[in-house]
Design a protein around this motif. Structure first.
Motif, PDB file in Angstrom:
ATOM      1  N   ALA A 197       0.841  -1.205   0.000  1.00 31.51           N
ATOM      2  CA  ALA A 197       0.000   0.000   0.000  1.00 31.51           C
ATOM      3  C   ALA A 197       0.873   1.251   0.000  1.00 31.51           C
ATOM      4  CB  ALA A 197      -0.929  -0.010   1.218  1.00 31.51           C
ATOM      5  N   THR A 198       1.942   1.219   0.786  1.00 28.25           N
ATOM      6  CA  THR A 198       2.877   2.348   0.831  1.00 28.25           C
ATOM      7  C   THR A 198       3.568   2.528  -0.513  1.00 28.25           C
ATOM      8  OG1 THR A 198       3.260   1.790   3.146  1.00 28.25           O
ATOM      9  CG2 THR A 198       4.784   3.364   2.138  1.00 28.25           C
ATOM     10  N   LEU A 199       3.999   1.410  -1.089  1.00 24.28           N
ATOM     11  CA  LEU A 199       4.646   1.471  -2.402  1.00 24.28           C
ATOM     12  C   LEU A 199       3.692   2.091  -3.428  1.00 24.28           C
ATOM     13  CD1 LEU A 199       7.058   0.760  -4.281  1.00 24.28           C
ATOM     14  CD2 LEU A 199       6.019  -1.481  -4.616  1.00 24.28           C
ATOM     15  N   ALA A 200       2.430   1.657  -3.396  1.00 26.89           N
ATOM     16  CA  ALA A 200       1.436   2.193  -4.328  1.00 26.89           C
ATOM     17  C   ALA A 200       1.277   3.709  -4.142  1.00 26.89           C
ATOM     18  CB  ALA A 200       0.095   1.480  -4.138  1.00 26.89           C
ATOM     19  N   GLU A 201       1.260   4.131  -2.888  1.00 22.55           N
ATOM     20  CA  GLU A 201       1.162   5.567  -2.603  1.00 22.55           C
ATOM     21  C   GLU A 201       2.322   6.339  -3.211  1.00 22.55           C
ATOM     22  OE1 GLU A 201      -0.801   7.966  -1.617  1.00 22.55           O
ATOM     23  OE2 GLU A 201      -2.220   6.308  -1.745  1.00 22.55           O
ATOM     24  N   VAL A 248       4.215   5.384  -5.673  1.00 19.97           N
ATOM     25  CA  VAL A 248       4.088   5.361  -7.140  1.00 19.97           C
ATOM     26  C   VAL A 248       3.149   6.491  -7.568  1.00 19.97           C
ATOM     27  CG1 VAL A 248       3.107   4.086  -9.097  1.00 19.97           C
ATOM     28  CG2 VAL A 248       4.611   2.908  -7.482  1.00 19.97           C
ATOM     29  N   ARG A 249       2.026   6.599  -6.881  1.00 24.16           N
ATOM     30  CA  ARG A 249       1.026   7.595  -7.269  1.00 24.16           C
ATOM     31  C   ARG A 249       1.549   9.019  -7.140  1.00 24.16           C
ATOM     32  NH1 ARG A 249      -4.393   7.621  -4.822  1.00 24.16           N
ATOM     33  NH2 ARG A 249      -4.527   9.294  -6.355  1.00 24.16           N
ATOM     34  N   ALA A 302      10.235   2.417 -10.210  1.00 21.94           N
ATOM     35  CA  ALA A 302      11.194   1.395 -10.636  1.00 21.94           C
ATOM     36  C   ALA A 302      10.992   0.098  -9.849  1.00 21.94           C
ATOM     37  CB  ALA A 302      12.619   1.920 -10.458  1.00 21.94           C
ATOM     38  N   ARG A 303      10.794   0.225  -8.532  1.00 18.11           N
ATOM     39  CA  ARG A 303      10.604  -0.974  -7.701  1.00 18.11           C
ATOM     40  C   ARG A 303       9.306  -1.679  -8.075  1.00 18.11           C
ATOM     41  NH1 ARG A 303       9.425  -0.934  -1.764  1.00 18.11           N
ATOM     42  NH2 ARG A 303       8.848  -3.133  -1.955  1.00 18.11           N
ATOM     43  N   ALA A 304       8.270  -0.911  -8.303  1.00 19.18           N
ATOM     44  CA  ALA A 304       6.970  -1.498  -8.659  1.00 19.18           C
ATOM     45  C   ALA A 304       7.071  -2.266  -9.986  1.00 19.18           C
ATOM     46  CB  ALA A 304       5.913  -0.397  -8.760  1.00 19.18           C
ATOM     47  N   ALA A 344       1.249   6.649 -11.992  1.00 20.65           N
ATOM     48  CA  ALA A 344       2.282   7.572 -11.497  1.00 20.65           C
ATOM     49  C   ALA A 344       2.113   8.962 -12.124  1.00 20.65           C
ATOM     50  CB  ALA A 344       3.678   7.023 -11.801  1.00 20.65           C
ATOM     51  N   GLY A 345       1.205   9.072 -13.071  1.00 24.73           N
ATOM     52  CA  GLY A 345       0.877  10.386 -13.604  1.00 24.73           C
ATOM     53  C   GLY A 345       1.598  10.782 -14.877  1.00 24.73           C
TER      54      GLY A 345
END
Lengths: 311, 311
Positions: free
Chosen positions: B5-9, B11-12, B20-22, B138-139
């Motif tokens: 969830a943190t990674l997704a945040e 990324v966003r 890159a990690r995602a 990521a926009g």
């Protein structure tokens, strides 16, 4: 069904029209293919199955043609599968050469067939694997599978053979070499065709360097020069194939490879099966439509469908 | 999991290292990718996704580079996915160019990433689709997906975009044209690169003839000349992409295509899923081994495994 049992019998007795019909059946992924292969599979396994791959323009068809003639001179029968990418634009043209070529063979010891990707959900590999079984059960001594050496689909196709010939030509340049990236590591014999052209020594040296750089090779592929259009070097190619075959047999690699082929086929059939079942448990198009409206993500949709298949 | 969830945040919020990690996570088909895409999917859908494909040597990377710069001049952000075929022989070399290229971009408005086939069971397409979602969420305003235009796998990859650019160059000859067979029909814009070379008019005419021969085209692809290495014609390319976009939007084709993309993704995930489940209900290697001893045919083996999944 009796009809399929009869077809299988006719295939086994080597009747050309039955072989052609059987291949059409697997190419179109007809439901009866299951019974057909069920009848034929235990009679297959005796043929030498060779893959011939490489970039367009490498002269694969000419090489295949010459190899077939050389094998016929040894009284061996040859089945040829030419795998063609199809397209509404160029499909016809690509197949055209083969159709013309087929007419040249009045010899019943040679069977030649083009197979095309029809956008079937399973891709080309399952149909090719089945077609090899059919030719094998029909008693052909050698089966030559010709394919443009690019893409995962083509890699899957040549994985279903005993020995892979990778055909290069001088002067295609580094760019073209790159295209072969995915297929390099599965080559058992490197054939440098059109060896009367300038730059042949460089091409051979490039291949040698590439091989020298590769670590962990169980088998060091031979590099053979030929001029297929003039029939030069064809015996050398066959000799290199023979050397690989002998090594593969003695080292146990051949058995291992055939088991890997079986695994690949089973995996491909499972993939075919899951898509068919998905369409049975729900109308896939309608499901996608409704999931689209709800903005469900693909993982969620796939999981839901899979749960319905399992329940 | 909280970590995802943190990674997704991150990324966003467009953090490069998180993106890159995602992408590594989906590229490696890590189990957590499900949650990750679940979190990101509803935030994706705003980007313009363009596929750039064509034979090796057509100058795709250079074109992508120039397009990215031109878009940056318009203050648009650009994510680039370069799809590389990997090989123990040449994989490194192919990726090398891109790594060097990445160093040139200190601009955080450009993200560039190579993705490689790792022989993953699902192929390259599912990972690419997921990576597009990541860049989209990521926009990034535009996402450019570059791939060598050959093979079913690559066709699947470019099917996941809104507009497909097929890059040709003069003088590659008919043989090379043939390689594009499978991909021709999904081109929305034909780009003839290296248009300062001899034979450019013939290449354009060949494309025109091919288009004239094709029936049932909903959209007639534009043909645009450019010299990417000198930055000539880049605006024309963008204009042709824009024209396609506008037509796709107004005709409703864009929506239909995105639904088709969703269906393709779901199908690919179902295939991934069935292989994973097969390995859970039985050890696939052991199953193949024992089936091999019994000379069971692949259809029989696949049916048995599928029945165990369903029961």
């Amino acid at each position: 069904m009796q009809e399929i049992a009869t077809l299988a019998e006719k295939v086994r007795s080597g009747q050309t029209r039955a072989v052609a019909r059987a291949i059409s059946l697997v190419e179109n992924r007809h439901p009866d293919r299951r019974q057909l292969i069920g009848e034929l599979y235990r009679h297959a396994g005796g043929a030498r199955v060779i893959g011939i791959t490489g970039p367009p323009g490498a002269g694969k068809s000419t090489l295949v043609d010459r190899l077939a003639r050389a094998l016929r001179e040894r009284n061996l029968t040859v089945g040829i599968l030419a795998i063609d990418p199809t397209s509404p634009f160029s499909g016809g043209a690509l197949l055209g050469d083969r159709v013309r070529m087929q007419k040249l063979y009045t010899d019943s010891g040679i069977f030649i067939r083009s197979m095309a990707t029809r956008g079937a959900m399973g891709g080309l590999a399952p149909a090719t694997h089945d077609a090899i079984d059919i030719l094998d059960a029909a008693g052909f001594d050698w089966i030559l599978v010709e394919t443009v050496g690019v893409g995962q689909d083509e890699v899957d196709v040549v994985r279903s053979v005993d020995s892979v010939l990778l055909v290069s030509v001088p002067g295609l340049g580094d760019d073209i070499q790159a295209i072969k990236a995915g297929i390099m590591e599965i080559a058992d014999v490197f054939v440098v065709n059109k060896a009367d052209r300038q730059g042949v020594d460089r091409t051979v040296r490039d291949l040698e360097v590439m091989l020298a750089m590769a670590t962990d090779l169980e088998w060091t592929p031979g590099i053979v020069k030929c001029v297929a259009s003039r029939g030069e070097g064809i015996e050398d190619v066959l000799e290199a194939v023979e050397a690989h075959r002998q090594w593969a047999n003695e080292s146990g690699i051949l058995g291992r490879r055939r088991k890997e082929q079986l695994r690949l086929r089973v995996e491909n059939l499972l993939k075919e099966q899951v898509l068919r079942r998905a369409d049975e448990v729900c109308n896939l198009n309608r499901e996608i439509e409704s999931a689209w409206e709800q903005r469900l993500d693909p993982y969620e949709i796939a999981t839901r469908i899979f749960e319905r298949i399992e329940s």
